[in-house]
Write a protein that holds these residues in place. Structure first.
Motif: not given
Length: 510
Positions: A381-393
């Motif tokens: 869950m943490e990795e998914c949230v982190s990657r999604i936000v990182s890509r949006i950024r």
């Protein structure tokens, strides 16, 4: 909720026509299909729209470079090379860390590759020969390290750097094409970056998912031989991608000297422009201040006493899931965020990036167990949230970079901006290493790892104070003066072929 900036109204004339084109391709079957069929058709209609507005061989080039070369090779290389150093070369982890740092050399040299692609044409072509060069470099490097027995560590390192050089040269060359198309067809700038993001994430998913399988069945050294396959496609791309050749009859040597001078002067003049150096500084500082704690967390993940003791297979699965999450991030950006102004979007993206970092802190302190959430579920869950936000950024930063490139030196200048980003990432890794060392986080002692994560998150929040460096402009706006380079052409004595003009459509801007 994000608010739209008034500056978007300045581009409404161009955008209205462009939206009509897009809507025609995107919705022409909406009334004749059910929602599920329409969802399946949309990606193909989108690719068809891009191919009709651009050259189909250019779209193919983006898929090959970002999907095969950068996405697949980059992720596959990351896993297999680590096994190679560990199992074949039997190198200590600290030495491997030094070697991994040297992989950045081809990426830091991106401005040099950019100058070559912009001002050193071969047989009248500026892009095609460099795809061939990238392909041949990758093929030779991968086969040499895969087929040579008892290869010295220095030679093996050179070959692996050659594999990365192949990826970097191809990346710079296609980025020059992307930058030009983003300038000439502004309304497609976000779509092009979405295509790059989709291909890169999909390729990374395949690379991470298959790397362990091939290492197990072929061995680490044999698995490296598969890295020769994507460069074959790069070589073929060099012969099929469309590019207009130069018909100039002037002395090649004289022209090269003149164009190098034009490129250097153009880069200097462009980077001095406040509309350029301010967002460039923001991108560098936002990457640098988000110090990397990856190595400390990785050792903690696999530690059998202090950490959750994840297996190698599960760590690989985490990487694969993160690649899928990156695709989701691209989808979110493409569907809902590409029309927002740069400053608003990057502010909220950075805020979410800082907040999402607190999940790492929760995991390190094992608060997830207090909440009854298993380690395996929480880390996914943490990795998914982190990657999604990182890509949006990350996506709007890349779009912003393409908007800062003047025509004529778009390849060189975009490479310079990407070099700045690479230096920011490198500074992030070195900065994180310094903090880990200062707080005595070692292979076996993770007592202060939570403090390192907390410092990293506080630095992410501090980046919000720099958001004033980002322009308020819409993602379709022209950010630099159209005559930034052309008004000096008469003084320098360079002909129009060396310095290309901005399209007339962009001169209508109010």
């Amino acid at each position: 909720m994000l608010s739209m900036d008034p500056s978007q109204e300045t581009n409404i004339i161009d955008q209205a026509t462009s939206d009509q084109k897009y809507d025609h391709h995107h919705h022409r079957h909406s009334n004749s299909t059910n929602p599920f069929a329409q969802m399946i058709q949309q990606p193909f209609q989108w690719l068809q729209m891009l191919s009709s507005e651009l050259n189909p061989t250019f779209v193919l080039g983006v898929v090959i470079v970002y999907g095969l070369s950068q996405g697949f090779s980059g992720s596959y290389f990351r896993v297999v090379a680590d096994f190679y150093w560990k199992d074949v070369q039997k190198v200590q982890p600290s030495v491997v860390q030094l070697y991994v740092g040297l992989y950045y050399i081809p990426w830091v040299m991106k401005p040099i590759w950019g100058i070559l692609t912009d001002v050193f044409p071969v047989q009248g072509y500026r892009r095609r020969p460099y795809f061939v060069l990238a392909g041949l470099t990758g093929i030779i490097s991968a086969l040499m390290v895969a087929l040579s027995d008892s290869l010295a560590a220095a030679v093996a390192l050179t070959c692996l750097i050659g594999v990365m050089a192949s990826v970097a040269i191809a990346d710079v060359t296609i980025d020059a094409c992307i930058a030009r198309n983003s300038i000439e067809i502004r309304w497609l700038a976000s779509d092009l970056q979405s295509l790059c993001g989709f291909c890169s994430s999909a390729g990374a998913l395949v690379g991470y998912s298959t790397s362990g399988f091939f290492v197990h069945h072929l061995g680490a050294q044999g698995a490296l031989g598969l890295l020769a396959i994507p460069p074959v496609f790069l070589t073929v791309l060099g012969f099929v991608i469309y590019e207009e050749g130069s018909t100039s009859l002037r002395s090649v040597k004289k022209k090269v000297v003149e164009e190098v001078g034009v490129a250097i002067r153009g880069m200097y003049r462009t980077i001095k422009c406040p509309q350029v150096w301010k967002p460039s500084l923001y991108m560098y500082l936002s990457l640098t201040l988000s110090i990397s704690t990856h190595e400390g967390q990785f050792y903690w993940y696999t530690d059998p006493t202090a950490g959750p003791a994840f297996s190698q297979e599960f760590v690989g699965m985490i990487y694969a899931v993160s690649a899928m999450a990156s695709i989701v991030g691209v989808l979110i950006y493409h569907k809902t965020l590409k029309d927002y102004p740069f400053r608003n979007l990057l502010f909220f993206a950075q805020l979410l990036y800082a907040i999402s970092g607190m999940l790492d802190l929760t995991f390190i302190l094992r608060w997830n167990l207090i909440l009854g959430i298993p380690d395996y579920f929480f880390v996914i869950m943490e990795e998914c949230v982190s990657r999604i936000v990182s890509r949006i950024r990350w996506m709007p930063m890349i779009v912003l970079s393409t908007r800062l490139c003047p025509l004529g030196i778009e390849g060189t200048f975009f490479a310079l901006l990407m070099c700045i980003d690479s230096l920011g990432s490198l500074s992030s890794k070195w900065g994180g290493g310094v903090v880990l060392h200062a707080l005595n986080v070692t292979r076996t002692d993770f007592t202060n790892l939570w403090l390192v994560i907390l410092i990293r998150n506080m630095l992410r929040f501090s980046t919000l104070a720099l958001i004033f460096l980002v322009p308020k402009a819409d993602q379709f706006d022209v950010l630099i003066p159209s005559d930034l380079l052309t008004k000096n052409s008469a003084v320098s004595g360079v002909d129009d072929e060396s310095l290309e003009l901005v399209p007339m459509k962009e001169k209508i801007e109010v």
